[in-house]
Design a protein around this motif. Structure first.
Motif, PDB file in Angstrom:
ATOM      1  N   ALA A 289     -38.774  -8.941  24.663  1.00 57.83           N
ATOM      2  CA  ALA A 289     -38.462  -8.483  23.153  1.00 57.83           C
ATOM      3  C   ALA A 289     -38.471  -7.100  23.081  1.00 57.83           C
ATOM      4  N   ALA A 290     -39.183  -6.380  23.966  1.00 54.93           N
ATOM      5  CA  ALA A 290     -39.061  -4.851  23.948  1.00 54.93           C
ATOM      6  C   ALA A 290     -37.791  -4.523  24.253  1.00 54.93           C
TER       7      ALA A 290
ATOM      8  N   LEU B 207     -35.250  -5.171  23.101  1.00 61.18           N
ATOM      9  CA  LEU B 207     -34.020  -5.198  21.915  1.00 61.18           C
ATOM     10  C   LEU B 207     -34.237  -3.873  21.045  1.00 61.18           C
TER      11      LEU B 207
ATOM     12  N   LEU C  50     -32.875  -6.346  16.700  1.00 58.89           N
ATOM     13  CA  LEU C  50     -34.185  -7.188  16.148  1.00 58.89           C
ATOM     14  C   LEU C  50     -33.798  -7.598  14.786  1.00 58.89           C
TER      15      LEU C  50
ATOM     16  N   SER D 257     -43.131 -10.328  18.572  1.00 57.60           N
ATOM     17  CA  SER D 257     -43.320  -9.571  20.051  1.00 57.60           C
ATOM     18  C   SER D 257     -42.755  -8.153  19.831  1.00 57.60           C
ATOM     19  N   GLY D 258     -41.442  -8.174  19.580  1.00 62.46           N
ATOM     20  CA  GLY D 258     -40.383  -7.085  19.463  1.00 62.46           C
ATOM     21  C   GLY D 258     -40.914  -6.068  18.623  1.00 62.46           C
ATOM     22  N   ARG D 259     -41.752  -6.319  17.578  1.00 64.61           N
ATOM     23  CA  ARG D 259     -42.248  -5.353  16.697  1.00 64.61           C
ATOM     24  C   ARG D 259     -43.704  -4.956  16.817  1.00 64.61           C
TER      25      ARG D 259
END
Length: 711
Positions: free
Chosen positions: A661-662, A664, A669, A708-710
């Motif tokens: 996710a990192a 993105l 996102l 996860s991306g946040r």
């Protein structure tokens, strides 16, 4: 042009050089001649065959474009005019084109507008109506729109006015919305007001109280279908779908209010239309089930209405729990005899309130095939096993004790229940062992699941039975024995036999061989020998070769021949329009190779432009390519596009998880947030019973990625 002879120059065309759905179009001249003949039965047959060849299931071909001028002349010459106009309109509407330049068939129809437009003033209403349908699908607004607008001012027949308005809206949605808003008054014929509602929707007009009240006043509206827009079925459901497609809160609430009002109406036919609209809404909107379940419950006033919504309630699963009480009385009826209505209600209750359904299923087991199917999980995705119930276990054991009496899907259904219960079903091991000779595939699978966590004595009972079946060459039993006792020798012997004989079970044997890993190294020559000839590009051949490549990799660990097989699959699949999923499957196997699969990088990159193939290609590129050479943003975008277009939402999650996710960016996102938390379902098509569950599973994974991306 001599319109009395519409087939002049027919034989000047080399029809055999053009193709339609069934190959050479050399039969088209005879079909066109029959269409103009005096034999009504032959003309009917010719029209049917033309629909099957030049417009096969909505697809148009090179021969379609060649046939258009003759069809137009046939129509204006008075031969089956309305029917032929309908065929021309369908051909113009089609965007499913094969072996012909994009838009060529539509352009051919547009080229006949000089002949077709006068039919808007024909004396027969059905001809005027179908002419409006046909000319509007040419998309030539500068020619067709003025003619339709002129007809709109003159046309007296309500059904024709409705189709003319629909045609105006197709060519100029804003103009259609303006004209539609002018004829919402109750004094206008119902069929015209219905077309006006759709014209306003299609033109993007704001949804007003006038449109809401007009729609409700038209109910029941199904009777208007034969009179109005040829494209629309089930009008209330179509209005609801159009409102939900706007994906905005006010329109969503308006759609739910329409449905709720219909479900609570005093007329049975209106409630039935409300139930259909509720079904469509729940398949499109994630919030629809909780908004509509009380209305559905209120509409279940009698047995027909319960049956009418049972399938939907079952698909909603636990979200429909408030309506379980309307299913239960019918589901409990006549447990001692066949009763299809009770079976359908019980099948829904199994999915809505499984604990409540379990004793009812036990009482009617053997007489409730739909309910048993539902409990066994057939056709479902992301569903938990049916809850354990001691009464139901006893009933299953009783049925299994007579294995020769089991027919149809019962062996699969009963053993699936036991497999889902695992060690809780240990009491049924004797019955499973007894059923093994009669139903080896189903019983073997259940024996592994049940015996794996049992006491040693019970486990030994299963191992003994499986070993005897494996000795007789039963592959499912040999695999189960391997899973349960870690004994590969019987499985290797069975696999040697299966791989040697080939046939339709080859793919299953190859998959089991792959599971053995290095223990199956002795099978490598047989696996290599099963590869298809290089010229075969059918989907079964491509997919079997992909499975063989995976098996060879897992059992030998030698990448060179595996890369060669996969390269061949990619290259052959590129030559076939039907092999998109074969490319995706080959890409997933490529991912297993890691850096050893790097020679396939170019082929994987070529798959990124296809939303069906992109997720698997991303997954593979992350595994095989030089990390420094990867454009993570482009790969993430390709995966997101696949989900947004519903090409492969599950694969998109796999790809995004592989990327991390990192990887993105902020815009990606945001796109993921829409997919995860938006009201519109991402999964909207497929097996009906699976859509909602698959969408919920996708939503859960997308939300996890978003979290996860946040971080």
């Amino acid at each position: 042009m001599d319109l009395a002879h519409p087939l002049d120059d027919l034989d000047a065309i080399s029809w055999a050089s053009f193709s339609h759905a069934y190959g050479s179009a050399e039969d088209v001249p005879d079909l066109l001649r029959a269409l103009t003949g005096t034999d009504a039965a032959a003309a009917d047959e010719a029209l049917s065959e033309l629909y099957g060849s030049v417009l096969h299931q909505g697809t148009v071909y090179a021969a379609s474009a060649e046939a258009v001028p003759f069809l137009a002349r046939i129509a204006i010459a008075g031969h089956r005019t309305a029917d032929v106009l309908g065929l021309l309109g369908d051909m113009a509407e089609s965007e499913d084109e094969y072996g012909v330049a994009p838009g060529a068939v539509r352009a051919a129809v547009a080229g006949q507008l000089v002949l077709l437009l006068p039919l808007l003033a024909d004396t027969a209403p059905v001809v005027r109506r179908t002419a409006a349908w046909a000319v509007s699908h040419t998309r030539v607004a500068d020619t067709a729109l003025p003619a339709l607008c002129a007809r709109w001012l003159e046309e007296p027949e309500p059904a024709v006015r409705a189709e003319v308005l629909s045609g105006i809206a197709r060519l100029d949605p804003q103009r259609g919305a303006v004209e539609g808003a002018s004829v919402l008054d109750p004094s206008q014929p119902a069929v015209v007001r219905l077309a006006a509602v759709f014209a306003c929707l299609d033109g993007g007009a704001a949804w007003t109280e006038a449109l809401q009240s007009t729609t409700l006043s038209l109910l029941p509206a199904d009777s208007l279908r034969s009179e109005s827009d040829l494209e629309r079925g089930e009008p209330l459901a179509a209005v609801v779908e159009a409102l939900l497609e706007r994906d905005a809160g006010p329109e969503r609430e308006a759609a739910f209010a329409l449905i709720d009002a219909a479900l609570r109406d005093g007329r049975a036919e209106v409630r039935a239309e409300g139930a259909w609209a509720a079904d469509r809404a729940c398949m499109l909107s994630r919030s629809a089930p909780r908004q509509l379940v009380e209305g559905l419950r209120a509409a279940a006033l009698d047995e027909p209405s319960v049956l009418g919504m049972a399938s939907l309630l079952g698909r909603l699963g636990s979200a429909a729990a408030p309506a379980a009480d309307v299913l239960a009385p019918l589901a409990a009826r006549n447990p001692d005899r066949e009763d299809d209505h009770a079976d359908r209600a019980l099948a829904a209750l199994v999915r809505v309130a499984p604990t409540q359904a379990a004793p009812l299923l036990a009482a009617g087991l053997g007489r409730r095939p739909r309910a048993l199917d539902a409990a066994a999980g057939r056709g479902l995705a992301s569903s938990a096993p049916f809850p354990y119930d001691s009464e139901l276990l006893d009933a299953v054991r009783s049925r299994l004790s007579r294995p020769t009496d089991l027919g149809g899907n019962q062996p699969w259904q009963l053993t699936s229940l036991l497999a889902g219960w695992g060690p809780d079903a240990a009491a049924a091991l004797p019955e499973l062992c007894a059923a093994l000779p009669h139903h080896p595939g189903q019983a073997s699978r259940a024996l592994v699941s049940v015996a794996a966590g049992c006491a040693p004595s019970d486990r030994d009972l299963a191992v003994t039975a499986l070993r005897e079946a494996a000795r007789r060459g039963v592959l499912p039993a040999a695999k189960a024995l391997y899973d349960l006792a870690d004994d590969p020798a019987p499985l290797l012997r069975c696999l040697e036999q299966e791989l040697g004989r080939g046939g339709r079970d080859l793919r299953d044997a190859v998959g089991i061989a792959a599971m053995l890993g290095p223990r199956g190294a002795a099978l490598a020559p047989l696996l290599r020998g099963a590869l298809s000839d290089p010229g075969q590009d059918t989907t079964p051949a491509l997919d079997t070769d992909t499975a063989l490549a995976e098996a060879l990799w897992r059992v030998t660990g030698d990448p060179e021949p595996v890369v060669a097989v996969l390269a061949s699959v990619f290259d052959r699949a590129a030559q076939s329009q039907w092999a998109r999923w074969s490319v995706a499957r080959a890409a997933r196997v490529t991912a297993l190779l890691g850096p050893a699969g790097r020679p396939l990088t170019a082929r994987l990159e070529a798959a990124l432009d296809d939303p069906v193939q992109a997720p698997a290609a991303v997954l593979a590129l992350v595994a095989v390519a030089d990390p420094a050479a990867l454009d993570h943003a482009a790969l993430a975008s390709a995966a997101l596009t696949s989900a947004e277009t519903e090409a492969d939402p599950t694969g998109a999650c796999d790809a995004l998880e592989a990327l991390g996710a990192a990887a993105l960016n902020s815009d990606q996102l945001r796109r993921l947030e829409v997919l995860a938390d938006g009201d519109a379902r991402v999964v909207r098509s497929g097996v009906e019973d699976r859509i909602i569950r698959q969408d919920e599973a996708f939503r859960h994974r997308a939300r996890s990625l978003l979290t996860s991306g946040r971080r």
